[in-house]
Design a protein around this motif. Sequence first.
Motif, PDB file in Angstrom:
ATOM      1  N   VAL A  48      11.011   0.170  -5.166  1.00 43.80           N
ATOM      2  CA  VAL A  48      11.632   1.273  -4.435  1.00 43.80           C
ATOM      3  C   VAL A  48      10.530   2.239  -4.013  1.00 43.80           C
ATOM      4  O   VAL A  48       9.807   2.765  -4.860  1.00 43.80           O
ATOM      5  N   ASP A  49      10.382   2.440  -2.727  1.00 37.64           N
ATOM      6  CA  ASP A  49       9.372   3.368  -2.195  1.00 37.64           C
ATOM      7  C   ASP A  49       7.980   3.086  -2.753  1.00 37.64           C
ATOM      8  O   ASP A  49       7.242   3.993  -3.136  1.00 37.64           O
ATOM      9  N   GLY A  50       7.617   1.797  -2.848  1.00 38.99           N
ATOM     10  CA  GLY A  50       6.288   1.416  -3.295  1.00 38.99           C
ATOM     11  C   GLY A  50       6.069   1.451  -4.800  1.00 38.99           C
ATOM     12  O   GLY A  50       4.959   1.239  -5.269  1.00 38.99           O
ATOM     13  N   ARG A  51       7.120   1.698  -5.575  1.00 43.69           N
ATOM     14  CA  ARG A  51       7.004   1.796  -7.043  1.00 43.69           C
ATOM     15  C   ARG A  51       8.005   0.854  -7.701  1.00 43.69           C
ATOM     16  O   ARG A  51       9.164   0.783  -7.289  1.00 43.69           O
ATOM     17  N   ARG A  54      15.020   5.626 -11.603  1.00 40.34           N
ATOM     18  CA  ARG A  54      13.749   6.183 -11.144  1.00 40.34           C
ATOM     19  C   ARG A  54      13.262   7.232 -12.136  1.00 40.34           C
ATOM     20  O   ARG A  54      12.084   7.448 -12.309  1.00 40.34           O
TER      21      ARG A  54
END
Length: 99
Positions: free
Chosen positions: A19-22, A47
Amino acid sequence: MPVVRTYRPDRRPDVEVLVDGRWCQGELRQWSVDADKQWSAQVSWRREVGHTYIDTFPAETVRLDEGPAVRGEPRDDTSRTAHGHGTVGGSRCGFDVTR
C-alpha cells in the motif's frame, strides 16, 4: 469458471499487502480467480494501530507474511503473532489456487 476460497476467521493466513509503496500486515480473508485467470485477494490490513481496512488486492501486491525473523526486519507497533508461516500453494503469491 471463477474460483473463490473464503477462510474462517481462525484459519486466515497472515499476509502483507503493498500500500503506497509500503508492505502492511494483514490477514487473507478470501482469494478468487476470475474467468480470465486473474488472481485477487480480499485482505483485512493495518497501516497503524487501531485502524483496520478491508480491500481487494491484485496478486502482485500480496505476499505471505513470513515474520520478521525470516526477513531480518523488526516489527513495528502494528505487528501481531503470525500463524500462517510458509508457502501455501502454487500461485505467484504463494496461495494454492487449485483448491
